[in-house]
Design a protein around this motif. Structure first.
Motif, PDB file in Angstrom:
ATOM      1  N   PHE A 366     -34.903  15.911  40.264  1.00 46.13           N
ATOM      2  CA  PHE A 366     -36.268  15.547  40.641  1.00 46.13           C
ATOM      3  C   PHE A 366     -36.626  14.166  40.109  1.00 46.13           C
ATOM      4  CE2 PHE A 366     -37.336  20.267  40.919  1.00 46.13           C
ATOM      5  CZ  PHE A 366     -37.279  20.255  42.305  1.00 46.13           C
ATOM      6  N   GLY A 367     -36.190  13.877  38.883  1.00 40.33           N
ATOM      7  CA  GLY A 367     -36.462  12.562  38.328  1.00 40.33           C
ATOM      8  C   GLY A 367     -35.783  11.460  39.105  1.00 40.33           C
ATOM      9  N   LEU A 368     -34.518  11.664  39.475  1.00 34.57           N
ATOM     10  CA  LEU A 368     -33.797  10.654  40.244  1.00 34.57           C
ATOM     11  C   LEU A 368     -34.470  10.435  41.597  1.00 34.57           C
ATOM     12  CD1 LEU A 368     -31.321   8.784  40.153  1.00 34.57           C
ATOM     13  CD2 LEU A 368     -30.045  10.606  41.322  1.00 34.57           C
ATOM     14  N   ALA A 369     -34.968  11.512  42.208  1.00 40.99           N
ATOM     15  CA  ALA A 369     -35.660  11.378  43.494  1.00 40.99           C
ATOM     16  C   ALA A 369     -36.912  10.527  43.342  1.00 40.99           C
ATOM     17  CB  ALA A 369     -36.009  12.764  44.026  1.00 40.99           C
ATOM     18  N   GLN A 370     -37.655  10.738  42.248  1.00 36.97           N
ATOM     19  CA  GLN A 370     -38.849   9.929  42.034  1.00 36.97           C
ATOM     20  C   GLN A 370     -38.481   8.466  41.800  1.00 36.97           C
ATOM     21  OE1 GLN A 370     -41.378  11.296  38.865  1.00 36.97           O
ATOM     22  NE2 GLN A 370     -42.832   9.611  39.096  1.00 36.97           N
ATOM     23  N   PHE A 371     -37.440   8.219  41.020  1.00 31.50           N
ATOM     24  CA  PHE A 371     -36.996   6.839  40.803  1.00 31.50           C
ATOM     25  C   PHE A 371     -36.548   6.203  42.120  1.00 31.50           C
ATOM     26  CE2 PHE A 371     -36.832   7.666  36.222  1.00 31.50           C
ATOM     27  CZ  PHE A 371     -37.139   6.419  35.708  1.00 31.50           C
ATOM     28  N   ALA A 372     -35.894   6.989  42.978  1.00 24.88           N
ATOM     29  CA  ALA A 372     -35.410   6.444  44.240  1.00 24.88           C
ATOM     30  C   ALA A 372     -36.564   5.964  45.104  1.00 24.88           C
ATOM     31  CB  ALA A 372     -34.595   7.496  44.986  1.00 24.88           C
ATOM     32  N   VAL A 373     -37.611   6.771  45.214  1.00 24.76           N
ATOM     33  CA  VAL A 373     -38.765   6.363  46.016  1.00 24.76           C
ATOM     34  C   VAL A 373     -39.475   5.192  45.370  1.00 24.76           C
ATOM     35  CG1 VAL A 373     -41.028   7.098  46.851  1.00 24.76           C
ATOM     36  CG2 VAL A 373     -39.054   8.608  47.107  1.00 24.76           C
ATOM     37  N   ASP A 374     -39.594   5.220  44.052  1.00 22.70           N
ATOM     38  CA  ASP A 374     -40.209   4.091  43.341  1.00 22.70           C
ATOM     39  C   ASP A 374     -39.447   2.805  43.646  1.00 22.70           C
ATOM     40  OD1 ASP A 374     -41.784   2.598  41.675  1.00 22.70           O
ATOM     41  OD2 ASP A 374     -41.311   3.704  39.846  1.00 22.70           O
ATOM     42  N   CYS A 375     -38.130   2.889  43.663  1.00 23.06           N
ATOM     43  CA  CYS A 375     -37.318   1.721  43.982  1.00 23.06           C
ATOM     44  C   CYS A 375     -37.585   1.227  45.397  1.00 23.06           C
ATOM     45  CB  CYS A 375     -35.839   2.059  43.829  1.00 23.06           C
ATOM     46  SG  CYS A 375     -34.721   0.797  44.499  1.00 23.06           S
ATOM     47  N   LEU A 376     -37.565   2.137  46.363  1.00 17.21           N
ATOM     48  CA  LEU A 376     -37.737   1.746  47.762  1.00 17.21           C
ATOM     49  C   LEU A 376     -39.103   1.124  48.008  1.00 17.21           C
ATOM     50  CD1 LEU A 376     -36.082   4.860  49.452  1.00 17.21           C
ATOM     51  CD2 LEU A 376     -35.104   2.571  49.213  1.00 17.21           C
ATOM     52  N   VAL A 377     -40.132   1.676  47.370  1.00 13.66           N
ATOM     53  CA  VAL A 377     -41.472   1.115  47.520  1.00 13.66           C
ATOM     54  C   VAL A 377     -41.566  -0.244  46.839  1.00 13.66           C
ATOM     55  CG1 VAL A 377     -43.910   1.427  46.916  1.00 13.66           C
ATOM     56  CG2 VAL A 377     -42.582   3.367  47.777  1.00 13.66           C
ATOM     57  N   THR A 378     -40.995  -0.354  45.641  1.00 14.91           N
ATOM     58  CA  THR A 378     -41.065  -1.599  44.878  1.00 14.91           C
ATOM     59  C   THR A 378     -40.292  -2.725  45.558  1.00 14.91           C
ATOM     60  OG1 THR A 378     -41.288  -0.380  42.795  1.00 14.91           O
ATOM     61  CG2 THR A 378     -40.561  -2.676  42.649  1.00 14.91           C
ATOM     62  N   LYS A 379     -39.101  -2.419  46.058  1.00 12.26           N
ATOM     63  CA  LYS A 379     -38.243  -3.461  46.625  1.00 12.26           C
ATOM     64  C   LYS A 379     -38.617  -3.851  48.056  1.00 12.26           C
ATOM     65  CE  LYS A 379     -33.762  -3.204  45.860  1.00 12.26           C
ATOM     66  NZ  LYS A 379     -33.457  -4.371  45.011  1.00 12.26           N
ATOM     67  N   ILE A 401     -29.720   5.126  60.318  1.00  8.26           N
ATOM     68  CA  ILE A 401     -30.524   4.540  61.396  1.00  8.26           C
ATOM     69  C   ILE A 401     -31.904   4.152  60.876  1.00  8.26           C
ATOM     70  CG2 ILE A 401     -31.635   5.026  63.605  1.00  8.26           C
ATOM     71  CD1 ILE A 401     -29.273   6.815  64.277  1.00  8.26           C
ATOM     72  N   ALA A 402     -32.524   5.032  60.084  1.00 12.69           N
ATOM     73  CA  ALA A 402     -33.856   4.747  59.570  1.00 12.69           C
ATOM     74  C   ALA A 402     -33.856   3.512  58.672  1.00 12.69           C
ATOM     75  CB  ALA A 402     -34.391   5.952  58.805  1.00 12.69           C
ATOM     76  N   SER A 403     -32.795   3.303  57.896  1.00 11.26           N
ATOM     77  CA  SER A 403     -32.719   2.159  56.989  1.00 11.26           C
ATOM     78  C   SER A 403     -32.637   0.843  57.761  1.00 11.26           C
ATOM     79  CB  SER A 403     -31.514   2.304  56.061  1.00 11.26           C
ATOM     80  OG  SER A 403     -31.403   1.198  55.207  1.00 11.26           O
ATOM     81  N   VAL A 404     -31.801   0.807  58.772  1.00  8.90           N
ATOM     82  CA  VAL A 404     -31.677  -0.419  59.569  1.00  8.90           C
ATOM     83  C   VAL A 404     -33.008  -0.740  60.230  1.00  8.90           C
ATOM     84  CG1 VAL A 404     -30.571  -1.453  61.572  1.00  8.90           C
ATOM     85  CG2 VAL A 404     -29.204  -0.166  59.915  1.00  8.90           C
ATOM     86  N   SER A 405     -33.692   0.296  60.741  1.00  9.95           N
ATOM     87  CA  SER A 405     -34.962   0.075  61.413  1.00  9.95           C
ATOM     88  C   SER A 405     -36.051  -0.380  60.453  1.00  9.95           C
ATOM     89  CB  SER A 405     -35.389   1.369  62.115  1.00  9.95           C
ATOM     90  OG  SER A 405     -36.667   1.224  62.704  1.00  9.95           O
ATOM     91  N   ALA A 406     -36.122   0.246  59.279  1.00 13.32           N
ATOM     92  CA  ALA A 406     -37.222  -0.037  58.353  1.00 13.32           C
ATOM     93  C   ALA A 406     -36.927  -1.182  57.399  1.00 13.32           C
ATOM     94  CB  ALA A 406     -37.546   1.229  57.552  1.00 13.32           C
ATOM     95  N   PHE A 407     -35.691  -1.235  56.862  1.00 13.31           N
ATOM     96  CA  PHE A 407     -35.340  -2.213  55.839  1.00 13.31           C
ATOM     97  C   PHE A 407     -34.480  -3.354  56.364  1.00 13.31           C
ATOM     98  CE2 PHE A 407     -35.356   1.879  53.175  1.00 13.31           C
ATOM     99  CZ  PHE A 407     -36.721   1.776  52.915  1.00 13.31           C
ATOM    100  N   HIS A 408     -34.009  -3.220  57.601  1.00 10.02           N
ATOM    101  CA  HIS A 408     -33.132  -4.223  58.214  1.00 10.02           C
ATOM    102  C   HIS A 408     -31.839  -4.413  57.426  1.00 10.02           C
ATOM    103  CE1 HIS A 408     -36.663  -5.028  60.636  1.00 10.02           C
ATOM    104  NE2 HIS A 408     -37.352  -5.365  59.544  1.00 10.02           N
ATOM    105  N   GLN A 409     -31.411  -3.320  56.793  1.00  5.96           N
ATOM    106  CA  GLN A 409     -30.166  -3.325  56.041  1.00  5.96           C
ATOM    107  C   GLN A 409     -29.492  -1.968  56.208  1.00  5.96           C
ATOM    108  OE1 GLN A 409     -30.657  -4.282  51.885  1.00  5.96           O
ATOM    109  NE2 GLN A 409     -32.132  -5.920  52.281  1.00  5.96           N
ATOM    110  N   PRO A 410     -28.174  -1.917  56.147  1.00  4.00           N
ATOM    111  CA  PRO A 410     -27.497  -0.616  56.145  1.00  4.00           C
ATOM    112  C   PRO A 410     -27.928   0.191  54.932  1.00  4.00           C
ATOM    113  CG  PRO A 410     -25.939  -2.412  56.455  1.00  4.00           C
ATOM    114  CD  PRO A 410     -27.228  -3.052  56.060  1.00  4.00           C
ATOM    115  N   PHE A 411     -27.986   1.498  55.093  1.00 12.57           N
ATOM    116  CA  PHE A 411     -28.430   2.332  53.973  1.00 12.57           C
ATOM    117  C   PHE A 411     -27.477   2.226  52.794  1.00 12.57           C
ATOM    118  CE2 PHE A 411     -28.693   6.374  51.617  1.00 12.57           C
ATOM    119  CZ  PHE A 411     -30.014   6.275  51.210  1.00 12.57           C
ATOM    120  N   SER A 412     -26.201   2.020  53.043  1.00 17.19           N
ATOM    121  CA  SER A 412     -25.244   1.891  51.944  1.00 17.19           C
ATOM    122  C   SER A 412     -25.629   0.737  51.023  1.00 17.19           C
ATOM    123  CB  SER A 412     -23.833   1.692  52.485  1.00 17.19           C
ATOM    124  OG  SER A 412     -23.770   0.528  53.305  1.00 17.19           O
ATOM    125  N   GLN A 413     -26.134  -0.338  51.602  1.00 12.34           N
ATOM    126  CA  GLN A 413     -26.553  -1.491  50.805  1.00 12.34           C
ATOM    127  C   GLN A 413     -27.847  -1.188  50.046  1.00 12.34           C
ATOM    128  OE1 GLN A 413     -26.511  -5.146  53.038  1.00 12.34           O
ATOM    129  NE2 GLN A 413     -27.781  -6.242  51.553  1.00 12.34           N
TER     130      GLN A 413
END
Length: 427
Positions: A366-379, A401-413
């Motif tokens: 749960f903590g890692l999930a919160q950090f992940a969203v915090d990262c995505l919002v911050t970056k 697909i969602a990453s390329v559309s929203a972040f213009h980057q592959p999700f792996s990156q």
């Protein structure tokens, strides 16, 4: 979820298996069912009606009185010689009206014979607290309550003389409004209910919830999952073990999906009410559960799959902590331990949790999930993150697909960058 004192906060990750029934709000005539039971119509009374037809119309009139706000009409269906039963029905009326009931329909089935002096009726009820669609109109089946009714003729008219709640396997019963008196507090966006014994917590929880709703609404609007109103029930021990059949539920809170009608949040207030810090996070994160999951709640799907559970949990926890960063959240120490262990994860996408997952691993997840969203919002900013979350959770596009559309980057990156960011946060 788990709060900072180690309490499990229930994440409802079960498929709510609703019985698929052919549901109609107005049946034109009697018809036979496989088990010999008969369903009653909702037509105008006629002197030639059989006892069951007359009883069915009485139930239909009671339901219409509820929606119309006619308490006398609602109670007219209940035996005047049964004061305790009338009190039960009066309590149901008060609760349903306070919860903004918009649909309430009986689908009665006759059990036994019409020649019996007391009719035994399966009084299944379909109800909604929002303007949900009904089966046949492109929507999902509404939630239902399942009651066994006894109807007798008293003073030349049929009335309910007894009502017993059936046990249900779909965890939708008994609903809190069925089980006893509730008191309510209502704000602009949230309705909070509690048994009279816990009424002292209503003001504080409503204040917390209204602040949380402001954040949840912002997310819900961005992903197209606006909530007409949030509902929170404050459970005492009896409510916790009884409501929605959760006699063995661990933790101090859970979110219960009601197909087509949003979700109910249940908080065990008798255990957590005096811990103000934990209570605030718990209430707000449960509102996050409601909006994070979108249509998955409405279709009663299993929303904790391996590909999306990390994101829905992360959104809920982010809403629960907002505007504070994840590094000040309840699981920062667990994530620090995880990231410095010999089993540090390589991705923000984590496997699905199960009932047998050790508590420490649950906390870290749960903590890692919160950090992940915090990262995505911050970056990438809220707008881009909301677009990504909508693509994954509502549109089921998958993270690539969602990453390329929203972040213009592959999700792996994106994933690699967030893992680096998280390690820096917990260094």
């Amino acid at each position: 979820m788990i709060d900072k004192r180690g309490h499990l906060i229930g994440i409802v990750s079960v498929v709510v298996a609703l019985a698929v029934v052919a549901f109609s709000f107005a049946l034109p005539s009697l018809r036979g069912d496989d088990d010999g039971a008969r369903t009653g119509p909702a037509l105008a009374s006629d002197p030639g009606d059989s006892p069951f037809v007359t009883a069915s119309k009485m139930l239909d009139a009671q339901a219409r009185a509820l929606i119309a706000g006619d308490e006398d009409g609602w109670l007219a269906a209940v035996d005047p010689g049964q004061p305790q039963l009338r009190t039960t029905y009066r309590q149901m009326y008060v609760s349903l009206r306070a919860l903004d009931v918009t649909q309430f329909r009986y689908r009665p089935l006759l059990l036994g014979s019409e020649t019996d002096p007391a009719l035994s009726i399966d009084g299944k009820i379909a109800y909604c607290f929002t303007d949900c669609s009904v089966t046949g109109g492109g929507g999902v089946d509404p939630p239902d309550a399942h009651q066994h009714l006894t109807v007798k003729t008293v003073g030349k008219r049929p009335v309910i003389t007894d009502m017993v709640q059936y046990a249900q396997d779909d965890h939708l019963a008994p609903a809190p409004w069925e089980t006893g008196p509730l008191v309510f507090k209502r704000g602009p966006r949230v309705t909070v209910a509690a048994p009279p014994s816990e009424a002292g917590y209503l003001d504080n929880v409503l204040s917390i919830a209204e602040r949380g709703a402001a954040v949840a609404d912002r997310y819900a609007a961005a992903v197209g999952n606006q909530q007409r109103r949030y509902r929170i029930y404050l459970a005492d021990k009896a409510g916790w073990t009884d409501w929605y059949g959760r006699s063995t539920e661990a933790g101090v809170a859970y979110t219960m999906p009601l197909p087509g009608s949003g979700a109910d949040v249940v908080v065990r207030i008798d255990e957590i009410g005096k811990d103000k810090d934990s209570l605030s996070f718990i209430v707000r994160s449960q509102l996050g559960e409601v909006v994070a999951l979108g249509q998955q709640l409405d279709t009663a799907a299993d929303y904790s799959g391996a590909d999306t559970g990390w994101l829905s949990d992360g959104v809920a926890n982010w809403i629960g902590s907002s505007p504070d960063p994840a590094r000040t959240g309840p699981w920062a120490a667990d994530v620090h331990t995880l990231m410095h262990s010999g089993h540090a994860p390589k991705s923000i996408v984590q496997p699905q949790l199960t009932a047998s997952t050790p508590e420490g691993k649950v906390r870290a997840s749960f903590g890692l999930a919160q950090f992940a969203v915090d990262c995505l919002v911050t970056k990438y900013g809220e707008a881009a993150f909301f677009a990504f979350a909508k693509g994954v959770l509502q549109e089921q596009l998958g993270p690539d697909i969602a990453s390329v559309s929203a972040f213009h980057q592959p999700f792996s990156q994106v994933d690699k960058g967030c893992m680096t960011w998280i390690r820096g946060q917990v260094a």
